[in-house]
Design a protein around this motif. Structure first.
Motif, PDB file in Angstrom:
ATOM      1  N   GLY A  73       0.825  -1.206   0.000  1.00 34.16           N
ATOM      2  CA  GLY A  73       0.000   0.000   0.000  1.00 34.16           C
ATOM      3  C   GLY A  73       0.854   1.249   0.000  1.00 34.16           C
ATOM      4  N   ALA A  74       1.958   1.201  -0.745  1.00 37.01           N
ATOM      5  CA  ALA A  74       2.974   2.243  -0.647  1.00 37.01           C
ATOM      6  C   ALA A  74       2.530   3.579  -1.203  1.00 37.01           C
ATOM      7  N   SER A  75       1.423   3.621  -1.923  1.00 36.61           N
ATOM      8  CA  SER A  75       0.965   4.885  -2.487  1.00 36.61           C
ATOM      9  C   SER A  75       0.208   5.745  -1.483  1.00 36.61           C
ATOM     10  N   GLY A  76      -0.138   5.185  -0.315  1.00 39.10           N
ATOM     11  CA  GLY A  76      -0.865   5.930   0.704  1.00 39.10           C
ATOM     12  C   GLY A  76       0.042   6.816   1.532  1.00 39.10           C
ATOM     13  N   HIS A 123      17.083  -1.312   1.215  1.00 37.58           N
ATOM     14  CA  HIS A 123      16.667  -1.505  -0.176  1.00 37.58           C
ATOM     15  C   HIS A 123      15.152  -1.566  -0.143  1.00 37.58           C
ATOM     16  N   VAL A 124      14.497  -0.559  -0.715  1.00 33.96           N
ATOM     17  CA  VAL A 124      13.063  -0.374  -0.530  1.00 33.96           C
ATOM     18  C   VAL A 124      12.283  -0.934  -1.715  1.00 33.96           C
ATOM     19  N   VAL A 125      11.341  -1.831  -1.412  1.00 32.29           N
ATOM     20  CA  VAL A 125      10.422  -2.377  -2.405  1.00 32.29           C
ATOM     21  C   VAL A 125       9.032  -1.816  -2.099  1.00 32.29           C
ATOM     22  N   ALA A 126       8.511  -0.997  -3.002  1.00 26.31           N
ATOM     23  CA  ALA A 126       7.203  -0.361  -2.821  1.00 26.31           C
ATOM     24  C   ALA A 126       6.167  -1.109  -3.636  1.00 26.31           C
ATOM     25  N   ALA A 127       5.173  -1.706  -2.972  1.00 24.71           N
ATOM     26  CA  ALA A 127       4.123  -2.466  -3.651  1.00 24.71           C
ATOM     27  C   ALA A 127       2.842  -1.645  -3.692  1.00 24.71           C
ATOM     28  N   VAL A 128       2.219  -1.599  -4.885  1.00 18.39           N
ATOM     29  CA  VAL A 128       0.984  -0.836  -5.076  1.00 18.39           C
ATOM     30  C   VAL A 128      -0.051  -1.710  -5.780  1.00 18.39           C
ATOM     31  N   GLY A 129      -1.290  -1.210  -5.817  1.00 15.15           N
ATOM     32  CA  GLY A 129      -2.366  -2.003  -6.390  1.00 15.15           C
ATOM     33  C   GLY A 129      -2.509  -1.896  -7.893  1.00 15.15           C
ATOM     34  N   GLY A 188      -0.567   2.910 -12.027  1.00 19.35           N
ATOM     35  CA  GLY A 188      -0.723   4.344 -11.817  1.00 19.35           C
ATOM     36  C   GLY A 188      -0.483   4.775 -10.394  1.00 19.35           C
ATOM     37  N   ARG A 189      -0.759   3.881  -9.432  1.00 11.19           N
ATOM     38  CA  ARG A 189      -0.569   4.211  -8.023  1.00 11.19           C
ATOM     39  C   ARG A 189       0.908   4.307  -7.647  1.00 11.19           C
ATOM     40  N   GLY A 190       1.766   3.803  -8.512  1.00  7.28           N
ATOM     41  CA  GLY A 190       3.191   3.817  -8.208  1.00  7.28           C
ATOM     42  C   GLY A 190       3.915   5.070  -8.627  1.00  7.28           C
ATOM     43  N   GLU A 191       3.214   5.997  -9.261  1.00  6.89           N
ATOM     44  CA  GLU A 191       3.860   7.208  -9.747  1.00  6.89           C
ATOM     45  C   GLU A 191       4.469   8.011  -8.604  1.00  6.89           C
ATOM     46  N   GLY A 192       5.712   8.412  -8.787  1.00  7.62           N
ATOM     47  CA  GLY A 192       6.402   9.239  -7.808  1.00  7.62           C
ATOM     48  C   GLY A 192       7.140   8.487  -6.723  1.00  7.62           C
ATOM     49  N   LEU A 193       6.924   7.182  -6.589  1.00  9.04           N
ATOM     50  CA  LEU A 193       7.556   6.441  -5.498  1.00  9.04           C
ATOM     51  C   LEU A 193       9.052   6.235  -5.723  1.00  9.04           C
ATOM     52  N   ALA A 194       9.460   6.047  -6.956  1.00  9.81           N
ATOM     53  CA  ALA A 194      10.896   5.931  -7.233  1.00  9.81           C
ATOM     54  C   ALA A 194      11.603   7.233  -6.876  1.00  9.81           C
TER      55      ALA A 194
END
Length: 312
Positions: free
Chosen positions: A139-142, A158-164, A167-173
């Motif tokens: 739920g990394a987009s919240g 080392h960060v792994v961001a999981a999203v649904g 599009g929800r992953g935009e900006g996390l990198a």
């Protein structure tokens, strides 16, 4: 004064109304609230609130009456705070649950930090040293996720961001995620999980833990149980652990850490939607629909006799 109160007959279960001003305890400061932020859980559990109850926990503003016991910031101080009844033009907060906002830090951004920020900070702290460890944030987009990504990267993980969805992953990198993934399939084993979804997602995240790994169960946004098949929690080698989270006491020192990081340019507040609180129903709809990347921040109308203090 005006406040946002529970009303089961109103759109999204919330509406503005006039209520009596709060009375401060000796260990509380009275704050003129300028901005508040909404959390998904606050809206999800509105059915359990008494109609007319003043809602919310996250706020930022200006002290208009210092604590009678002499502790805490003086009148005129810009603060960020956490406590019940925050969604109002004025609110009383315990000195232990607020922190002064450094010059140059926007009060609207500060309002997005309390619940999400202290949750991310405390669960990462509880997970132990993070340097060179693989940390999965679901739920990394919240709001929690976006702050956790930044804090974990800053700690050397080392960060792994999981999203649904993609599009929800935009900006996390850009915030520090080394990997941004949709779903949990194909992820290599991890040392730490910050799990914000619940249900089957929690079980899948548990199965990604290495021996000795640690899962912090933070939130539960899905309406389904987590079902662990027989023997699925067995693991040879060092024990894997699952921890619950719910400690929201004495958050002031952690709020000071968070706004200090913002002031230093090391943390970006996760404001994904902002508008006047007369748009609360619209904001709630966006939040319920999972269309907000980060936190909703509402601007509070200025009360009569408001203190004049610059927000920047």
């Amino acid at each position: 004064m005006l406040a946002l109160v529970a009303d089961p007959n109103a759109p999204a279960g919330v509406r503005p109304d006039r209520v009596a001003p709060p009375r401060s305890r000796p260990d509380q400061a009275l704050v003129e609230v300028r901005h508040v932020s909404m959390n998904f859980g606050e809206l999800k559990h509105l059915a359990g609130r008494q109609p007319g109850a003043v809602l919310g926990y996250d706020a930022s503003g200006v002290v208009v009456a210092a604590a009678i016991d002499g502790s805490g910031p003086p009148v005129g101080a810009r603060v960020v705070a956490f406590g019940p009844g925050a969604w109002a033009q004025r609110a009383a907060f315990a000195i232990a649950d607020l922190a002064e906002v450094p010059p140059g830090v926007d009060l609207a951004g500060a309002a997005a930090l309390p619940m999400a920020g202290m949750t991310a900070l405390r669960t990462l702290r509880a997970a132990g040293p993070l340097l060179a460890r693989r940390v999965l944030i679901t739920g990394a987009s919240g709001g929690v996720g976006r702050i956790a990504v930044q804090l974990a990267r800053r700690a050397g993980a080392h960060v792994v961001a999981a999203v649904g969805s993609p599009g929800r992953g935009e900006g996390l990198a850009e915030l520090g995620a080394h990997e941004v993934v949709t779903g949990l399939d194909g992820i290599e084993p991890v040392d730490v999980v910050l799990e914000t979804v619940g249900g089957a997602h929690l079980v899948a995240a548990w199965n990604l833990l290495r021996p000795g790994g640690n899962l912090q169960s933070i939130g539960w946004v899905v309406d389904e149980p987590a079902v662990f098949p027989p023997n699925s929690i067995f693991s040879p080698g060092p024990a894997r652990t699952l921890h619950s989270f719910g400690d929201a006491t004495a958050v002031g020192p952690d709020l000071a850490v968070l706004v200090g990081l913002v002031a230093a340019g090391e943390l970006s507040p996760p404001v994904g939607w902002r508008g006047g609180w007369e748009r609360v129903a619209e904001a709630a709809t966006e939040l319920y629909g999972r269309r907000v990347a980060g936190k909703v921040v509402l601007d509070v109308p200025v009360a009569d006799g408001a203190v004049s203090v610059a927000e920047g």
